[in-house]
Design a protein around this motif. Structure first.
Motif, PDB file in Angstrom:
ATOM      1  N   GLY A 176      35.863   9.688  29.469  1.00  0.00           N
ATOM      2  CA  GLY A 176      34.546  10.123  29.017  1.00  0.00           C
ATOM      3  C   GLY A 176      34.357  11.616  29.180  1.00  0.00           C
ATOM      4  N   GLY A 177      35.013  12.170  30.201  1.00  0.00           N
ATOM      5  CA  GLY A 177      34.947  13.617  30.420  1.00  0.00           C
ATOM      6  C   GLY A 177      33.525  14.144  30.452  1.00  0.00           C
ATOM      7  N   ARG A 178      33.220  15.038  29.583  1.00  0.00           N
ATOM      8  CA  ARG A 178      31.915  15.689  29.580  1.00  0.00           C
ATOM      9  C   ARG A 178      30.790  14.713  29.277  1.00  0.00           C
ATOM     10  N   LEU A 179      30.991  13.798  28.319  1.00  0.00           N
ATOM     11  CA  LEU A 179      29.916  12.921  27.878  1.00  0.00           C
ATOM     12  C   LEU A 179      29.495  11.938  28.961  1.00  0.00           C
ATOM     13  N   VAL A 180      30.441  11.072  29.392  1.00  0.00           N
ATOM     14  CA  VAL A 180      30.115  10.085  30.412  1.00  0.00           C
ATOM     15  C   VAL A 180      29.829  10.762  31.743  1.00  0.00           C
ATOM     16  N   GLY A 181      30.607  11.781  32.057  1.00  0.00           N
ATOM     17  CA  GLY A 181      30.453  12.462  33.339  1.00  0.00           C
ATOM     18  C   GLY A 181      29.086  13.059  33.532  1.00  0.00           C
ATOM     19  N   ARG A 182      28.541  13.656  32.486  1.00  0.00           N
ATOM     20  CA  ARG A 182      27.224  14.264  32.617  1.00  0.00           C
ATOM     21  C   ARG A 182      26.152  13.223  32.875  1.00  0.00           C
ATOM     22  N   VAL A 183      26.306  12.054  32.274  1.00  0.00           N
ATOM     23  CA  VAL A 183      25.320  10.994  32.485  1.00  0.00           C
ATOM     24  C   VAL A 183      25.420  10.442  33.902  1.00  0.00           C
ATOM     25  N   LEU A 184      26.648  10.120  34.348  1.00  0.00           N
ATOM     26  CA  LEU A 184      26.827   9.491  35.642  1.00  0.00           C
ATOM     27  C   LEU A 184      26.597  10.433  36.806  1.00  0.00           C
ATOM     28  N   THR A 185      26.784  11.724  36.596  1.00  0.00           N
ATOM     29  CA  THR A 185      26.577  12.669  37.693  1.00  0.00           C
ATOM     30  C   THR A 185      25.246  13.394  37.586  1.00  0.00           C
ATOM     31  N   SER A 186      24.393  12.971  36.676  1.00  0.00           N
ATOM     32  CA  SER A 186      23.036  13.483  36.640  1.00  0.00           C
ATOM     33  C   SER A 186      22.264  12.933  37.833  1.00  0.00           C
ATOM     34  N   ARG A 187      21.068  13.447  38.080  1.00  0.00           N
ATOM     35  CA  ARG A 187      20.271  12.956  39.201  1.00  0.00           C
ATOM     36  C   ARG A 187      20.068  11.446  39.103  1.00  0.00           C
ATOM     37  N   LEU A 188      19.625  10.978  37.932  1.00  0.00           N
ATOM     38  CA  LEU A 188      19.359   9.556  37.762  1.00  0.00           C
ATOM     39  C   LEU A 188      20.647   8.741  37.774  1.00  0.00           C
ATOM     40  N   GLY A 189      21.709   9.280  37.169  1.00  0.00           N
ATOM     41  CA  GLY A 189      22.979   8.565  37.143  1.00  0.00           C
ATOM     42  C   GLY A 189      23.542   8.356  38.528  1.00  0.00           C
ATOM     43  N   ARG A 190      23.494   9.389  39.363  1.00  0.00           N
ATOM     44  CA  ARG A 190      23.983   9.253  40.736  1.00  0.00           C
ATOM     45  C   ARG A 190      23.162   8.229  41.508  1.00  0.00           C
ATOM     46  N   LEU A 191      21.855   8.228  41.281  1.00  0.00           N
ATOM     47  CA  LEU A 191      20.997   7.277  41.981  1.00  0.00           C
ATOM     48  C   LEU A 191      21.313   5.840  41.569  1.00  0.00           C
ATOM     49  N   ILE A 192      21.436   5.604  40.269  1.00  0.00           N
ATOM     50  CA  ILE A 192      21.675   4.248  39.768  1.00  0.00           C
ATOM     51  C   ILE A 192      23.025   3.712  40.239  1.00  0.00           C
ATOM     52  N   THR A 193      24.070   4.525  40.113  1.00  0.00           N
ATOM     53  CA  THR A 193      25.394   4.041  40.514  1.00  0.00           C
ATOM     54  C   THR A 193      25.477   3.822  42.024  1.00  0.00           C
TER      55      THR A 193
END
Length: 215
Positions: A176-193
């Protein structure tokens, strides 16, 4: 064997989906690397997870005779450790989510030099993950609590299943690189995971306690 494999898949995803230091490092690395190199780095992380699971599982089986007399107390201790890990993951995730400014982009700690080959990337991320103590604590606690009597075959199945689960997740991050990474390492993404991982680990702790009750 089937139970060991299914348990390994659950345990592997539980430890892999945390967006921790290695995941953030992998995402930042993938954004600057070729797909093959980034995927090799993800497999390095998965290999370390699988090796820790394999050693813990087979070691638990080899020590079953010694552990069995104190299996129930160890199971309770293991469950407490897992619950502690789950709570810690959730608390830190909520704290970081509240503390981070809403406009801040995630930072990606990454090596200043990108390895030029998949092998170097694989070995580099394997070595970094092996040095992560959280993975060891997680698998030792889980296996002492649930499977003090794992045999070699079941232990191998557990370790391979952990590797497959971890590899599928980390290769997804790399691809996913930039696309998936930006979502999962965003504030909300980090919280959800993080909360998802915490919930799965908490369920595993409950399974440990139920197993103790049947001993």
């Amino acid at each position: 064997m089937t139970a060991a494999i299914l348990g390994g898949l659950v345990a592997g995803y539980a430890v892999a989906i945390q967006v921790g230091a290695m995941s953030v490092l992998l995402v930042g690395f993938a954004a600057r690397s070729r797909l093959l190199v980034a995927a090799a780095a993800g497999l390095g992380i998965a290999t370390a997870d699988g090796l820790y699971a394999l050693v813990s599982a087979i070691g638990g089986g080899a020590a079953a005779g010694l552990v069995r007399p104190i299996a129930a107390p160890l199971g309770i201790v293991a469950a407490i450790v897992l619950i502690g890990l789950a709570v810690r993951i959730a608390v830190l995730a909520i704290r970081d989510y509240r503390a981070a400014p809403t406009h801040a982009a995630p930072t990606h700690a990454a090596p200043t030099e990108t390895p030029s080959s998949p092998l170097r990337a694989y070995l580099g991320f394997l070595g970094l993950t092996v040095l992560n103590p959280t993975t060891v604590i997680y698998f030792v606690a889980l296996l002492l609590g649930r499977h003090a009597g794992f045999g070699v075959a079941d232990g191998a199945g557990f370790g391979v299943a952990v590797f497959v689960a971890s590899a599928s997740w980390h290769v997804l991050l790399a691809a996913g690189g930039r696309l998936v990474g930006r979502v999962l390492t965003s504030r909300l993404g980090r919280l959800i995971t993080a909360l998802t991982s915490s919930a799965v680990i908490m369920v595993l702790a409950v399974v440990v306690l139920r197993t103790v009750g049947n001993w």
